[in-house]
Design an enzyme around this catalytic site. Structure first.
Site, short mmCIF file in Angstrom:
data_model
loop_
_atom_site.label_atom_id
_atom_site.label_comp_id
_atom_site.label_asym_id
_atom_site.label_seq_id
_atom_site.Cartn_x
_atom_site.Cartn_y
_atom_site.Cartn_z
N ASN A 226 0.86 -1.19 0.00
CA ASN A 226 0.00 0.00 0.00
C ASN A 226 0.89 1.25 0.00
O ASN A 226 2.12 1.13 -0.04
CB ASN A 226 -0.95 -0.02 1.21
CG ASN A 226 -0.18 -0.12 2.50
OD1 ASN A 226 0.59 0.78 2.86
ND2 ASN A 226 -0.34 -1.23 3.21
N ASP A 295 -4.02 -6.54 4.93
CA ASP A 295 -5.03 -7.41 5.54
C ASP A 295 -4.98 -8.82 4.96
O ASP A 295 -5.37 -9.77 5.62
CB ASP A 295 -6.43 -6.82 5.31
CG ASP A 295 -6.64 -5.58 6.18
OD1 ASP A 295 -6.04 -5.53 7.28
OD2 ASP A 295 -7.37 -4.66 5.77
O1 C5P Z 1 -8.78 -2.65 10.78
P1 C5P Z 1 -7.75 -1.68 10.31
O2 C5P Z 1 -6.70 -2.29 9.44
O3 C5P Z 1 -8.29 -0.42 9.71
O4 C5P Z 1 -7.05 -1.22 11.67
C1 C5P Z 1 -6.01 -0.30 11.66
C2 C5P Z 1 -5.19 -0.48 12.87
O5 C5P Z 1 -4.94 -1.86 13.11
C3 C5P Z 1 -3.83 0.15 12.75
O6 C5P Z 1 -3.43 0.56 14.05
C4 C5P Z 1 -2.96 -0.98 12.23
O7 C5P Z 1 -1.60 -0.78 12.56
C5 C5P Z 1 -3.56 -2.16 12.95
N1 C5P Z 1 -3.51 -3.42 12.20
C6 C5P Z 1 -2.70 -4.45 12.64
N2 C5P Z 1 -2.71 -5.66 11.99
C7 C5P Z 1 -3.48 -5.84 10.92
C8 C5P Z 1 -4.32 -4.82 10.44
C9 C5P Z 1 -4.30 -3.60 11.11
O8 C5P Z 1 -1.99 -4.26 13.62
N3 C5P Z 1 -3.45 -7.01 10.29
#
Ligand code: C5P
Length: 424
Positions: A226, A295
């Site tokens: 990204n 993700d």
């Molecule tokens: O659910 P989302 O990806 O939007 O969440 C963002 C937050 O979760 C950020 O703090 C990101 O660093 C963390 N995150 C994580 N591991 C993932 C996805 C997001 O630590 N696989």
């Protein structure tokens, strides 16, 4: 270095506020004083301005610009919203001495002069140092008002016993500057016992930060990723080190240099990042996850370069990566000594999504930014954020603060001071 806003009200103890302004300025803080009309009878604004090098606020609607230089930077800048600007600018607010009158006005939520207007606009850690005659202090009305102030989030430093200016003896003397300075250092994130100082409020704490993107390989040549540049997370790591913390930065692939004094663990994939966080997390006092973690990853990574010959299209099967923040939320200590902050970047329904993440990932704070806001998001040096914290009254509705557009460095520092205060 913190921005200290010092409110001074009408009491002979105002002479001790000169020591506070001088000590904090010498310690490297930027101190701005707001005086009530009664305070000006005891100490002139010129005294505070000379000690701090900052404008001293005395009136709601001055003719001069809000901050020196504002007019030069932006001739259109309105000159009369100092109370809002100062409230957003400050990392900590101290009212010393606090008269019975200002305590009553704070308790009532009044905004009838520049000090109470600033107080009403301010959302950070705050300290009240009452100083008055013993009978005024003991009066049930004052005690009721102090109780309301405590409920409103004020830390109240009890006055000391001794001879009072009025000739009475008893409780009412403003605490000595050293005691107020210790209380402010504690509010800025340190504790009295762990060696924290005014300039290094995070001394003795371990801060863990994730930053940057992850890369999920398709084959030995290609990957999914990204647009994250790591700027926000690196700013948090650098600010934590500058505030005295021991810092571990788990960083995805970025083009940034390691901040000075920070232990950097370089990772590539989300699973690498998960492993590195898993190693460091149990020992961390404050964890800030600013990484843009992929993700999904490709289910089967090709051992050889995928060839296009003979293909009209191709389908990649993706599988979920571990959610590192959610894992940390489930594994943090339950005694409140481990503080967890996540970030959320959205393109729509920002606050609703952020509120959901704050709760589902068991965060103590969630910083939300909208990719579409000017000055926010990837690759910028500034950020425009809303800061969400769980509400004690209503678990379903978080407390939300909207911070002004600011430099990622200033934002990082402010965030860390808030997180450290949550820990306290
Ligand atoms: O659910 P989302 O990806 O939007 O969440 C963002 C937050 O979760 C950020 O703090 C990101 O660093 C963390 N995150 C994580 N591991 C993932 C996805 C997001 O630590 N696989």
């Amino acid at each position: 270095m913190a921005h200290v806003l010092l409110g001074v009200t009408g009491s002979i103890a105002a002479f001790k506020s000169c020591h506070l302004a001088s000590d904090w300025t010498k310690a490297g803080h930027v101190v701005r004083v707001v005086e009530t009309a009664a305070a000006e009878r005891f100490v002139t604004p010129l005294t505070f301005t000379s000690l701090t090098g900052q404008p001293t606020r005395t009136v709601m609607f001055p003719d001069s610009p809000a901050v020196p230089g504002d007019v030069a930077a932006n001739p259109q800048a309105p000159a009369t919203i100092n109370h809002v600007k100062d409230a957003a600018w400050a990392d900590v607010l101290v009212v010393a001495p606090a008269s019975a009158d200002v305590i009553a006005r704070i308790a009532a939520g009044m905004a009838d002069d520049t000090l109470t207007s600033t107080i009403l606009a301010y959302e950070g850690p705050k300290l009240l140092c009452p100083a008055m005659n013993v009978h005024m202090f003991d009066n049930p009305a004052t005690q009721r008002n102090l109780g309301i102030c405590r409920d409103l989030g004020w830390r109240v430093l009890d006055p000391a016993e001794g001879n009072l200016a009025c000739g009475d003896t008893g409780r009412g003397r403003m605490p000595e500057p050293e005691e107020i300075e210790r209380a402010v250092a504690a509010l800025l994130g340190g504790t009295d016992g762990d060696g924290a100082t005014a300039s290094q409020p995070l001394k003795g704490l371990h801060v863990l930060v994730t930053a940057g993107p992850t890369q999920e390989p398709l084959d030995p040549v290609r990957y999914l990723t990204n647009h994250s540049t790591g700027k926000m997370g690196y700013a948090v790591a650098a600010a934590a080190a500058a505030l005295g913390a021991r810092v571990t930065l788990v960083s995805g692939p970025v083009a940034l240099d390691a901040p000075e004094g920070v232990d950097v663990v370089r990772v590539v994939t989300a699973r690498d990042m998960f492993a590195a966080v898993g190693e460091a997390f149990a020992d961390a006092d404050i964890t800030v996850m600013a990484a843009a973690v992929g993700d999904f990853r490709v289910d089967e990574v090709s051992a050889e370069k995928i060839k296009k010959a003979g293909r009209e299209s191709m389908t990649l099967r993706l599988v979920s990566n571990p959610d590192i923040l959610a894992w940390a939320g489930e594994h943090k200590r339950s005694d409140g000594s481990q503080i967890l902050c996540g970030f959320a970047m959205e393109t729509e329904h920002l606050l609703a999504n952020a509120a959901g993440k704050l709760a589902s990932k068991h965060c103590d704070m969630l910083v939300a930014n909208n990719l579409r806001d000017k000055g926010a998001g990837f690759a910028t040096d500034t950020n425009l954020v809303a800061v969400l914290t769980p509400s004690e009254q209503d678990a379903g509705t978080p407390h939300i603060e909207h911070w002004d557009l600011m430099d990622k460095t200033a934002l990082a520092k402010r965030l860390l001071l808030r997180l450290a205060a949550l820990r306290g």
